[in-house]
Design an enzyme around this catalytic site. Structure first.
Site, mmCIF file in Angstrom:
data_model
loop_
_atom_site.group_PDB
_atom_site.id
_atom_site.type_symbol
_atom_site.label_atom_id
_atom_site.label_comp_id
_atom_site.label_asym_id
_atom_site.label_seq_id
_atom_site.Cartn_x
_atom_site.Cartn_y
_atom_site.Cartn_z
ATOM 1 N N ASP A 4 0.830 -1.202 0.000
ATOM 2 C CA ASP A 4 0.000 0.000 0.000
ATOM 3 C C ASP A 4 0.868 1.257 0.000
ATOM 4 O OD1 ASP A 4 -2.249 -1.552 0.129
ATOM 5 O OD2 ASP A 4 -2.650 -1.190 2.248
ATOM 6 N N ASN B 194 -4.115 -8.041 5.939
ATOM 7 C CA ASN B 194 -4.658 -7.220 7.028
ATOM 8 C C ASN B 194 -5.514 -8.045 7.983
ATOM 9 O OD1 ASN B 194 -3.478 -5.104 5.640
ATOM 10 N ND2 ASN B 194 -5.394 -4.333 4.806
ATOM 11 N N LEU C 18 -21.016 0.369 9.125
ATOM 12 C CA LEU C 18 -21.486 1.731 8.870
ATOM 13 C C LEU C 18 -20.500 2.788 9.352
ATOM 14 C CD1 LEU C 18 -25.122 1.086 10.176
ATOM 15 C CD2 LEU C 18 -24.403 1.118 7.776
ATOM 16 N N ASP D 89 -10.931 -4.367 7.524
ATOM 17 C CA ASP D 89 -10.247 -5.646 7.689
ATOM 18 C C ASP D 89 -10.003 -5.959 9.169
ATOM 19 O OD1 ASP D 89 -10.123 -6.050 4.936
ATOM 20 O OD2 ASP D 89 -8.238 -4.977 4.752
#
Length: 305
Positions: free
Chosen positions: A12, A52, A221, A253
């Site tokens: 990443d 992850n 959420l 994750d």
């Protein structure tokens, strides 16, 4: 009991944009979009959904077996997994390709824009989930190569192994018939609120209908917590309050790692969600998807209850 974690291993590159995307992108000019964002901060981290999730599950005391493909540049990721005592039995290095790469840009409102190069992940179907040892009795099919997600879902189902369908950013790869088939095979489904809407649009099923095929549908959420759908009924599980959020990358994750930890131990879905909310709320206070620990996080009432 061990957990098979099917998904990606990726590097990443995480960038922070100090403004708001909404103020830079003009809706009336999307047909001629040409935007440049100044990102003073850049981090390079180990990532990918399988990495992850396995990282978080190992922190909690679980036994993850990531199933994923690395490119020929993945030596140090493989060594990192071994250093963390995460099993690498089902991690393969494939010559002639790069490890998957994610370029993630986050604005001040925690909105994200991601560019993703799949690399070796596109050949992850070459790693078979058939004929798993008996101590692997739980799995998750997280975002991965399209063929790998289809194959691993089928192979887990054929062995009678309960598993979580976590389509994530891979959801748009599948049409309604394919998504309905995933749901009919899976034991649980977990999506965020955006993915949940896309899932209902493509399948033509409501949340209530989806939940009747499963032991549980989970819709995360963000700061609002998550919704649990079981037997057609919804239950809201509130998030923990976070005073200083730093980076949302990998929060989903981390949540799923906690979910798997609880499911591995036979917990009810509510207790799994409560743990997931706490772990994800703790992770967001750290930069990067695999740079947090559990120090200072009070979990005794859940882990020992």
């Amino acid at each position: 009991m061990a957990v098979l974690v099917c998904g990606s291993l990726a590097f990443d590159s995480i960038m922070n944009f100090e403004g708001s995307f909404a103020q830079q992108i003009l809706p009336a000019q999307l047909h001629i979009l040409n935007v440049s964002f100044l990102v003073p901060q850049l981090r390079k981290d180990f990532g990918g959904c399988a990495g992850n999730i396995a990282y978080g599950l190992k922190l909690l005391g679980g036994d993850p077996y990531p199933m994923a493909a690395l490119g020929e540049d993945g030596d140090h990721y493989l060594q990192r997994l071994r250093d963390q005592q995460i099993r690498t039995d089902y991690v393969r290095q494939l010559p002639g390709s790069y490890t998957a790469q994610a370029m993630i840009m986050t604005d001040r409102d925690n909105n994200q824009i991601t560019a993703f190069h799949p690399g070796a992940m596109a050949q992850a179907h070459e790693i078979s989930a058939a004929h798993l040892p008996g101590h692997i009795r739980l799995g998750i099919v997280a975002p991965d190569g399209r063929d790998a997600m289809i194959a691993h879902a089928r192979q887990l189902t054929e062995q009678g192994i309960e598993w979580v369908f976590d389509p994530g950013q891979g959801l748009p790869m599948f049409n309604g018939d394919e998504l309905r088939h995933f749901i009919e095979q899976a034991t649980w489904v977990t999506v965020n609120d955006y993915e949940a809407q896309l899932l209902t649009e493509r399948t033509g099923w409501t949340f209530k209908q989806i939940s009747t095929h499963l032991k549980g549908l989970v819709i995360t959420l963000g700061a609002l917590g998550c919704d649990l759908w079981q037997d057609g009924k919804r239950q809201r599980v509130m998030a923990v309050e976070v005073e200083h959020p730093a980076d949302p990358t990998g929060c989903g994750d981390a949540w799923r790692a906690a979910l798997l930890y609880g499911l591995e131990r036979g917990w009810p879905l509510l207790r799994c969600a409560q743990l997931g909310n706490r772990v994800a709320g703790h992770k967001i206070t750290r930069h990067g998807p695999q740079n947090y620990d559990l120090q200072g996080l009070e979990l005794g009432d859940l882990l020992d209850g």
